[in-house]
Design a protein around this motif. Structure first.
Motif, PDB file in Angstrom:
ATOM      1  N   UNK A 296       0.841  -1.193   0.000  1.00  0.00           N
ATOM      2  CA  UNK A 296       0.000   0.000   0.000  1.00  0.00           C
ATOM      3  C   UNK A 296       0.876   1.243   0.000  1.00  0.00           C
ATOM      4  N   UNK A 297       0.680   2.110  -0.987  1.00  0.00           N
ATOM      5  CA  UNK A 297       1.449   3.351  -1.074  1.00  0.00           C
ATOM      6  C   UNK A 297       1.100   4.264   0.091  1.00  0.00           C
ATOM      7  N   UNK A 298       2.097   4.936   0.624  1.00  0.00           N
ATOM      8  CA  UNK A 298       1.859   5.839   1.751  1.00  0.00           C
ATOM      9  C   UNK A 298       1.346   7.205   1.294  1.00  0.00           C
ATOM     10  N   UNK A 299       1.435   7.483  -0.028  1.00  0.00           N
ATOM     11  CA  UNK A 299       0.886   8.708  -0.594  1.00  0.00           C
ATOM     12  C   UNK A 299       0.324   8.399  -1.978  1.00  0.00           C
ATOM     13  N   UNK A 300      -0.448   9.342  -2.534  1.00  0.00           N
ATOM     14  CA  UNK A 300      -1.040   9.155  -3.848  1.00  0.00           C
ATOM     15  C   UNK A 300       0.018   9.171  -4.946  1.00  0.00           C
ATOM     16  N   UNK A 301      -0.274   8.411  -6.019  1.00  0.00           N
ATOM     17  CA  UNK A 301       0.512   8.444  -7.262  1.00  0.00           C
ATOM     18  C   UNK A 301       1.941   7.959  -7.126  1.00  0.00           C
ATOM     19  N   UNK A 302       2.224   7.142  -6.119  1.00  0.00           N
ATOM     20  CA  UNK A 302       3.535   6.497  -6.044  1.00  0.00           C
ATOM     21  C   UNK A 302       3.539   5.252  -6.937  1.00  0.00           C
ATOM     22  N   UNK A 303       4.732   4.736  -7.195  1.00  0.00           N
ATOM     23  CA  UNK A 303       4.822   3.587  -8.092  1.00  0.00           C
ATOM     24  C   UNK A 303       5.837   2.571  -7.593  1.00  0.00           C
ATOM     25  N   UNK A 304       5.683   1.346  -8.088  1.00  0.00           N
ATOM     26  CA  UNK A 304       6.581   0.238  -7.782  1.00  0.00           C
ATOM     27  C   UNK A 304       7.086  -0.388  -9.072  1.00  0.00           C
ATOM     28  N   UNK A 305       8.273  -0.970  -9.013  1.00  0.00           N
ATOM     29  CA  UNK A 305       8.798  -1.762 -10.126  1.00  0.00           C
ATOM     30  C   UNK A 305       8.437  -3.219  -9.889  1.00  0.00           C
ATOM     31  N   UNK A 306       7.821  -3.856 -10.905  1.00  0.00           N
ATOM     32  CA  UNK A 306       7.438  -5.260 -10.841  1.00  0.00           C
ATOM     33  C   UNK A 306       8.485  -6.044 -11.649  1.00  0.00           C
ATOM     34  N   UNK A 307       9.267  -6.885 -10.984  1.00  0.00           N
ATOM     35  CA  UNK A 307      10.328  -7.653 -11.657  1.00  0.00           C
ATOM     36  C   UNK A 307      10.098  -9.141 -11.414  1.00  0.00           C
ATOM     37  N   UNK A 308       9.566  -9.843 -12.398  1.00  0.00           N
ATOM     38  CA  UNK A 308       9.338 -11.280 -12.240  1.00  0.00           C
ATOM     39  C   UNK A 308      10.667 -12.023 -12.363  1.00  0.00           C
ATOM     40  N   UNK A 309      10.861 -13.003 -11.474  1.00  0.00           N
ATOM     41  CA  UNK A 309      12.080 -13.813 -11.466  1.00  0.00           C
ATOM     42  C   UNK A 309      11.839 -15.227 -11.976  1.00  0.00           C
ATOM     43  N   UNK A 310      10.609 -15.683 -11.921  1.00  0.00           N
ATOM     44  CA  UNK A 310      10.256 -16.999 -12.467  1.00  0.00           C
ATOM     45  C   UNK A 310       8.814 -16.925 -12.982  1.00  0.00           C
ATOM     46  N   UNK A 311       8.671 -16.794 -14.334  1.00  0.00           N
ATOM     47  CA  UNK A 311       9.724 -16.674 -15.345  1.00  0.00           C
ATOM     48  C   UNK A 311      10.309 -15.260 -15.341  1.00  0.00           C
ATOM     49  N   UNK A 312      11.466 -15.119 -15.981  1.00  0.00           N
ATOM     50  CA  UNK A 312      12.086 -13.802 -16.090  1.00  0.00           C
ATOM     51  C   UNK A 312      11.435 -13.062 -17.249  1.00  0.00           C
ATOM     52  N   UNK A 313      10.888 -11.889 -16.971  1.00  0.00           N
ATOM     53  CA  UNK A 313      10.272 -11.062 -18.001  1.00  0.00           C
ATOM     54  C   UNK A 313      10.798  -9.638 -17.860  1.00  0.00           C
ATOM     55  N   UNK A 314      10.418  -8.824 -18.803  1.00  0.00           N
ATOM     56  CA  UNK A 314      10.825  -7.422 -18.766  1.00  0.00           C
ATOM     57  C   UNK A 314      10.161  -6.721 -17.577  1.00  0.00           C
ATOM     58  N   UNK A 315      10.921  -5.881 -16.899  1.00  0.00           N
ATOM     59  CA  UNK A 315      10.376  -5.146 -15.758  1.00  0.00           C
ATOM     60  C   UNK A 315       9.243  -4.220 -16.194  1.00  0.00           C
ATOM     61  N   UNK A 316       8.288  -4.058 -15.294  1.00  0.00           N
ATOM     62  CA  UNK A 316       7.215  -3.097 -15.510  1.00  0.00           C
ATOM     63  C   UNK A 316       7.142  -2.172 -14.301  1.00  0.00           C
ATOM     64  N   UNK A 317       6.476  -1.047 -14.495  1.00  0.00           N
ATOM     65  CA  UNK A 317       6.268  -0.122 -13.385  1.00  0.00           C
ATOM     66  C   UNK A 317       4.804   0.297 -13.382  1.00  0.00           C
ATOM     67  N   UNK A 318       4.164   0.180 -12.228  1.00  0.00           N
ATOM     68  CA  UNK A 318       2.769   0.575 -12.101  1.00  0.00           C
ATOM     69  C   UNK A 318       2.587   1.497 -10.901  1.00  0.00           C
ATOM     70  N   UNK A 319       1.643   2.422 -11.033  1.00  0.00           N
ATOM     71  CA  UNK A 319       1.310   3.310  -9.928  1.00  0.00           C
ATOM     72  C   UNK A 319       0.352   2.635  -8.949  1.00  0.00           C
ATOM     73  N   UNK A 320       0.282   3.236  -7.756  1.00  0.00           N
ATOM     74  CA  UNK A 320      -0.684   2.883  -6.724  1.00  0.00           C
ATOM     75  C   UNK A 320      -0.379   1.514  -6.109  1.00  0.00           C
ATOM     76  N   UNK A 321      -1.385   0.799  -5.642  1.00  0.00           N
ATOM     77  CA  UNK A 321      -1.170  -0.362  -4.782  1.00  0.00           C
ATOM     78  C   UNK A 321      -1.161  -1.669  -5.570  1.00  0.00           C
ATOM     79  N   UNK A 322      -0.799  -2.759  -4.885  1.00  0.00           N
ATOM     80  CA  UNK A 322      -0.801  -4.072  -5.520  1.00  0.00           C
ATOM     81  C   UNK A 322      -1.186  -5.132  -4.494  1.00  0.00           C
ATOM     82  N   UNK A 323      -1.978  -6.100  -4.954  1.00  0.00           N
ATOM     83  CA  UNK A 323      -2.432  -7.217  -4.111  1.00  0.00           C
ATOM     84  C   UNK A 323      -2.009  -8.520  -4.780  1.00  0.00           C
TER      85      UNK A 323
END
Length: 393
Positions: A89-116
């Motif tokens: 959960x982001x502590x403020x609005x419009x923050x983002x995280x980098x999503x890096x899958x390791x199995x399988x390995x895919x290209x990194x993505x970046x998305x704003x806000x929260x993730x479940x």
């Protein structure tokens, strides 16, 4: 005794679009392990209902599926819990995280806000909990790319918003609203390149297309129609009153207006004969099996009574469209086609050209969807509500 009457059941229009969308991402992969890296701002990491950490610069959360179909949660390299669900959960609005899958390995993505994150069928189900405007900015960039006119971005935002709201329960059984695949809408990153896209989304905020009954329309779009849009029933077997085929000259000299593909004659014949019992031994139809001319868009190969849908040929041979002619050459069938995509609704390359010529986004939308209305959805929902009268003693 005094009685007062108040109207209930109204929702303030301004509140309607401060909503959160649940978007299933990385749906093309069976993700066994993923790392969430710091991008900007801090995130609280919850496992089930317990707060385990707050991600700060240089920190990351590592999640993987256990043999018991639960989630091993690591903060850095240290496992802190095995849980059923993780929420960042982001502590403020419009923050983002980098999503890096390791199995399988895919290209990194970046998305704003929260993730479940939960586990379904032995893989991680990753759901971006995102503000609708942030979602639409990512969709418009994924669908349209950079370097376009703002009126194109506006009409794409209009289309994507209408589509998202109409089909927001498509994946309800899987625990999210829409996915990141093209059969919902492409959504492969947060907005990265063009602040004009953010501006287009905000300038059209709340605007959607509705039919004569004030219902959200089927806001279909495709890359290029090849000079003529398609009847919806050629693709999905059902007619849509506000969509019908017409000549579109805006896209005929654009990037994806034409294509060519060669297919071995033996492969072509085997498919048509085996799948559709094409009468290859017929004295008239037999010699025609490799030759087909389509001056306007058709639904079927050769004749409708043969029962060979062009959409099936397109899918089987992975063609860019159903809008093609073909002829034999040597041992091949040469297909010369027009357009890219199903051809129904808005032609994206045509819309881009219209925007360059100075048409505004409403004019572009109504060109491809004649007879529909462009309205402010929150206001329409507000005024269409039937208020209930409650008594207060």
């Amino acid at each position: 005794m005094l009685r007062f009457f108040v109207l209930t059941g109204f929702i303030f229009p301004a509140l309607v679009f401060s909503q959160q969308m649940r978007i299933g991402v990385l749906r093309d992969y069976s993700v066994q392990q993923i790392v969430f890296d710091y991008s900007d701002g801090s995130y609280n990491v919850f496992g089930d209902t317990t707060l385990y950490a707050t991600l700060l610069p240089s920190e990351f959360a590592d999640l993987s599926v256990t043999n018991e179909n639960r989630i091993s949660l690591k903060i850095g390299v240290k496992e802190v819990a095995v849980v059923s669900k993780v929420v960042l959960v982001a502590t403020r609005l419009n923050q983002s995280l980098i999503y890096a899958t390791k199995s399988p390995v895919t290209r990194e993505r970046k998305y704003k806000d929260d993730v479940e994150i939960t586990v379904q069928n032995g893989a991680l189900t990753i759901v971006n909990l995102v503000d609708i405007n942030n979602y639409l900015s990512g969709v418009v960039e994924s669908e349209g790319g950079g370097g376009r006119e703002i009126e194109y971005y506006k009409v794409q935002a209009l289309m994507s918003r209408t589509y998202a709201l109409k089909y927001k329960n498509r994946h309800q059984k899987e625990g999210f609203d829409l996915c990141d695949r093209t059969h919902c809408q492409a959504y492969h990153n947060q907005l990265r390149l063009n602040p004009m896209i953010d501006s287009a989304v905000m300038k059209t905020e709340g605007m959607v297309m509705v039919d004569q009954n004030n219902d959200l329309v089927d806001a279909y779009f495709h890359a290029n129609c090849g000079g003529q849009t398609s009847e919806p029933d050629y693709v999905w077997n059902n007619k849509i009153p506000y969509l019908s085929t017409f000549k579109d000259t805006f896209c005929i000299y654009t990037k994806q207006a034409t294509w060519e593909k060669r297919i071995p004659q033996t492969e072509w014949m085997e498919y048509l004969v085996t799948t559709f019992h094409y009468p290859v031994n017929d004295s008239v139809l037999g010699p025609m099996i490799y030759t087909f001319n389509q001056p306007d868009r058709y639904a079927f190969y050769q004749y409708p009574w043969l029962g060979i849908p062009l959409r099936d040929i397109r899918e089987h041979f992975n063609l860019k469209s159903t809008f093609f002619n073909c002829y034999p050459e040597g041992t091949d069938v040469v297909l010369r086609g027009r357009g890219y995509g199903h051809g129904v609704g808005l032609c994206q390359e045509g819309a881009m050209k219209m925007a360059k010529y100075g048409f505004n986004y409403v004019q572009i939308a109504l060109y491809y969807f004649p007879g529909v209305k462009v309205v402010n959805y929150p206001e329409q929902q507000y005024f269409n509500q039937r208020p209930k009268i409650a008594e207060i003693d």
